[in-house]
Write a protein that holds these residues in place. Structure first.
Motif, PDB file in Angstrom:
ATOM      1  N   ALA A   1       0.860  -1.180   0.000  1.00 57.26           N
ATOM      2  CA  ALA A   1       0.000   0.000   0.000  1.00 57.26           C
ATOM      3  C   ALA A   1       0.900   1.234   0.000  1.00 57.26           C
ATOM      4  O   ALA A   1       2.087   1.151   0.339  1.00 57.26           O
ATOM      5  N   ILE A   2       0.334   2.358  -0.392  1.00 53.68           N
ATOM      6  CA  ILE A   2       1.073   3.613  -0.373  1.00 53.68           C
ATOM      7  C   ILE A   2       0.419   4.557   0.622  1.00 53.68           C
ATOM      8  O   ILE A   2      -0.806   4.773   0.591  1.00 53.68           O
ATOM      9  N   ALA A   3       1.229   5.076   1.503  1.00 54.50           N
ATOM     10  CA  ALA A   3       0.761   6.039   2.499  1.00 54.50           C
ATOM     11  C   ALA A   3       1.334   7.410   2.174  1.00 54.50           C
ATOM     12  O   ALA A   3       2.493   7.527   1.755  1.00 54.50           O
ATOM     13  N   TRP A   4       0.525   8.421   2.359  1.00 56.76           N
ATOM     14  CA  TRP A   4       0.998   9.802   2.282  1.00 56.76           C
ATOM     15  C   TRP A   4       1.086  10.354   3.708  1.00 56.76           C
ATOM     16  O   TRP A   4       0.150  10.220   4.497  1.00 56.76           O
ATOM     17  N   PHE A   5       2.222  10.953   3.999  1.00 56.31           N
ATOM     18  CA  PHE A   5       2.450  11.624   5.268  1.00 56.31           C
ATOM     19  C   PHE A   5       2.832  13.069   4.980  1.00 56.31           C
ATOM     20  O   PHE A   5       3.208  13.416   3.856  1.00 56.31           O
ATOM     21  N   ARG A   6       2.806  13.882   6.015  1.00 58.42           N
ATOM     22  CA  ARG A   6       3.315  15.242   5.879  1.00 58.42           C
ATOM     23  C   ARG A   6       3.949  15.676   7.195  1.00 58.42           C
ATOM     24  O   ARG A   6       3.595  15.177   8.268  1.00 58.42           O
ATOM     25  N   ARG A   7       4.871  16.589   7.076  1.00 56.47           N
ATOM     26  CA  ARG A   7       5.495  17.166   8.261  1.00 56.47           C
ATOM     27  C   ARG A   7       5.522  18.673   8.082  1.00 56.47           C
ATOM     28  O   ARG A   7       6.226  19.191   7.212  1.00 56.47           O
ATOM     29  N   ALA A   8       4.743  19.339   8.905  1.00 56.19           N
ATOM     30  CA  ALA A   8       4.682  20.796   8.875  1.00 56.19           C
ATOM     31  C   ALA A   8       5.835  21.367   9.684  1.00 56.19           C
ATOM     32  O   ALA A   8       6.365  20.692  10.578  1.00 56.19           O
ATOM     33  N   PRO A   9       6.236  22.590   9.400  1.00 57.94           N
ATOM     34  CA  PRO A   9       7.334  23.211  10.155  1.00 57.94           C
ATOM     35  C   PRO A   9       7.068  23.201  11.651  1.00 57.94           C
ATOM     36  O   PRO A   9       6.007  23.633  12.110  1.00 57.94           O
ATOM     37  N   GLY A  10       8.014  22.648  12.407  1.00 57.04           N
ATOM     38  CA  GLY A  10       7.890  22.634  13.846  1.00 57.04           C
ATOM     39  C   GLY A  10       6.920  21.620  14.414  1.00 57.04           C
ATOM     40  O   GLY A  10       6.641  21.616  15.609  1.00 57.04           O
ATOM     41  N   LYS A  11       6.410  20.747  13.561  1.00 58.83           N
ATOM     42  CA  LYS A  11       5.424  19.757  14.023  1.00 58.83           C
ATOM     43  C   LYS A  11       5.892  18.345  13.725  1.00 58.83           C
ATOM     44  O   LYS A  11       6.808  18.134  12.940  1.00 58.83           O
ATOM     45  N   GLU A  12       5.228  17.404  14.368  1.00 54.44           N
ATOM     46  CA  GLU A  12       5.523  16.002  14.128  1.00 54.44           C
ATOM     47  C   GLU A  12       4.940  15.560  12.786  1.00 54.44           C
ATOM     48  O   GLU A  12       3.976  16.138  12.279  1.00 54.44           O
ATOM     49  N   ARG A  13       5.503  14.514  12.245  1.00 57.13           N
ATOM     50  CA  ARG A  13       4.962  13.923  11.028  1.00 57.13           C
ATOM     51  C   ARG A  13       3.556  13.375  11.295  1.00 57.13           C
ATOM     52  O   ARG A  13       3.308  12.805  12.367  1.00 57.13           O
ATOM     53  N   GLU A  14       2.659  13.540  10.342  1.00 54.73           N
ATOM     54  CA  GLU A  14       1.307  13.022  10.509  1.00 54.73           C
ATOM     55  C   GLU A  14       0.853  12.336   9.231  1.00 54.73           C
ATOM     56  O   GLU A  14       1.276  12.698   8.130  1.00 54.73           O
ATOM     57  N   GLY A  15      -0.002  11.348   9.408  1.00 59.49           N
ATOM     58  CA  GLY A  15      -0.540  10.644   8.260  1.00 59.49           C
ATOM     59  C   GLY A  15      -1.596  11.468   7.566  1.00 59.49           C
ATOM     60  O   GLY A  15      -2.293  12.269   8.193  1.00 59.49           O
ATOM     61  N   VAL A  16      -1.706  11.286   6.267  1.00 63.05           N
ATOM     62  CA  VAL A  16      -2.677  12.013   5.460  1.00 63.05           C
ATOM     63  C   VAL A  16      -3.666  11.054   4.803  1.00 63.05           C
ATOM     64  O   VAL A  16      -4.873  11.217   4.943  1.00 63.05           O
ATOM     65  N   SER A  17      -3.142  10.047   4.106  1.00 59.43           N
ATOM     66  CA  SER A  17      -4.021   9.159   3.356  1.00 59.43           C
ATOM     67  C   SER A  17      -3.311   7.838   3.086  1.00 59.43           C
ATOM     68  O   SER A  17      -2.080   7.758   3.115  1.00 59.43           O
ATOM     69  N   LEU A  18      -4.097   6.817   2.818  1.00 60.54           N
ATOM     70  CA  LEU A  18      -3.594   5.483   2.477  1.00 60.54           C
ATOM     71  C   LEU A  18      -4.378   4.954   1.295  1.00 60.54           C
ATOM     72  O   LEU A  18      -5.577   5.194   1.182  1.00 60.54           O
ATOM     73  N   ILE A  19      -3.690   4.190   0.441  1.00 63.86           N
ATOM     74  CA  ILE A  19      -4.373   3.511  -0.645  1.00 63.86           C
ATOM     75  C   ILE A  19      -3.757   2.134  -0.845  1.00 63.86           C
ATOM     76  O   ILE A  19      -2.535   1.989  -0.852  1.00 63.86           O
ATOM     77  N   SER A  20      -4.615   1.157  -0.999  1.00 63.58           N
ATOM     78  CA  SER A  20      -4.192  -0.189  -1.320  1.00 63.58           C
ATOM     79  C   SER A  20      -4.801  -0.555  -2.668  1.00 63.58           C
ATOM     80  O   SER A  20      -6.020  -0.722  -2.772  1.00 63.58           O
ATOM     81  N   THR A  21      -3.987  -0.643  -3.687  1.00 60.36           N
ATOM     82  CA  THR A  21      -4.524  -0.943  -5.016  1.00 60.36           C
ATOM     83  C   THR A  21      -4.887  -2.415  -5.152  1.00 60.36           C
ATOM     84  O   THR A  21      -5.656  -2.767  -6.039  1.00 60.36           O
ATOM     85  N   SER A  22      -4.354  -3.270  -4.295  1.00 61.72           N
ATOM     86  CA  SER A  22      -4.639  -4.702  -4.416  1.00 61.72           C
ATOM     87  C   SER A  22      -6.080  -5.024  -4.045  1.00 61.72           C
ATOM     88  O   SER A  22      -6.658  -5.971  -4.575  1.00 61.72           O
ATOM     89  N   ASP A  23      -6.660  -4.240  -3.126  1.00 61.38           N
ATOM     90  CA  ASP A  23      -8.035  -4.530  -2.711  1.00 61.38           C
ATOM     91  C   ASP A  23      -8.932  -3.310  -2.669  1.00 61.38           C
ATOM     92  O   ASP A  23     -10.084  -3.405  -2.227  1.00 61.38           O
ATOM     93  N   GLY A  24      -8.440  -2.173  -3.080  1.00 60.63           N
ATOM     94  CA  GLY A  24      -9.267  -0.981  -3.202  1.00 60.63           C
ATOM     95  C   GLY A  24      -9.492  -0.181  -1.934  1.00 60.63           C
ATOM     96  O   GLY A  24     -10.256   0.779  -1.932  1.00 60.63           O
ATOM     97  N   ARG A  25      -8.851  -0.546  -0.836  1.00 61.85           N
ATOM     98  CA  ARG A  25      -9.033   0.229   0.388  1.00 61.85           C
ATOM     99  C   ARG A  25      -8.405   1.603   0.248  1.00 61.85           C
ATOM    100  O   ARG A  25      -7.322   1.766  -0.275  1.00 61.85           O
ATOM    101  N   ILE A  26      -9.125   2.588   0.773  1.00 58.57           N
ATOM    102  CA  ILE A  26      -8.645   3.968   0.804  1.00 58.57           C
ATOM    103  C   ILE A  26      -9.025   4.564   2.148  1.00 58.57           C
ATOM    104  O   ILE A  26     -10.100   4.280   2.691  1.00 58.57           O
ATOM    105  N   TYR A  27      -8.149   5.385   2.662  1.00 63.37           N
ATOM    106  CA  TYR A  27      -8.411   6.029   3.943  1.00 63.37           C
ATOM    107  C   TYR A  27      -7.887   7.450   3.913  1.00 63.37           C
ATOM    108  O   TYR A  27      -6.828   7.719   3.333  1.00 63.37           O
ATOM    109  N   TYR A  28      -8.637   8.370   4.544  1.00 60.96           N
ATOM    110  CA  TYR A  28      -8.226   9.759   4.693  1.00 60.96           C
ATOM    111  C   TYR A  28      -8.334  10.170   6.153  1.00 60.96           C
ATOM    112  O   TYR A  28      -9.296   9.815   6.840  1.00 60.96           O
ATOM    113  N   ARG A  29      -7.371  10.932   6.592  1.00 58.55           N
ATOM    114  CA  ARG A  29      -7.514  11.563   7.889  1.00 58.55           C
ATOM    115  C   ARG A  29      -8.594  12.637   7.801  1.00 58.55           C
ATOM    116  O   ARG A  29      -8.837  13.239   6.749  1.00 58.55           O
TER     117      ARG A  29
END
Length: 125
Positions: A33-61
């Protein structure tokens, strides 16, 4: 060797849009699966979204739900993150990662296969 390269970041005004790309090599999108993360200035890394092309699962924060859309093109082994209605608080470096993902949200990310180098997104208010 697993390899990811992000692109598409830049400077945009609040309310604008950007599309990020995550080009994968060394593996198929059906394997991880592929996950998108982001890290804003001065902040911890946080998850944004996930996608699994093998079974179609998708998730958004919650903070991007309804504004961001994740998709994949298996023909060129690339995952996209379409970002609309951008806000100043979306300013961050965005990373994609190949992950082993069980379940339905980020608590199900069990392992990381590779990380990209990140692409910066700056949203001016």
């Amino acid at each position: 060797e697993l390899h990811l390269v992000e692109s598409g970041g830049g400077l945009v005004q609040a309310g604008g849009s950007l599309r990020l790309s995550c080009a994968a090599s060394g593996f198929s999108l059906d394997e991880y699966a592929i996950a998108w993360f982001r890290r804003a200035p001065g902040k911890e890394r946080e998850g944004v979204s996930l996608i699994s092309t093998s079974d179609g699962r998708i998730y958004y924060r919650d903070y991007v739900k309804g504004r961001f859309t994740v998709s994949s093109d298996n023909s060129d082994n690339t995952v996209y993150l379409q970002m609309t209605s951008l806000k100043h608080e979306d300013t961050a470096i965005y990373f994609c990662a190949a992950v082993i993902w069980y379940g339905t949200d980020f608590s199900g990310v069990a392992d990381f296969g590779a990380w990209g180098q990140g692409t910066p997104v700056t949203v001016s208010s």
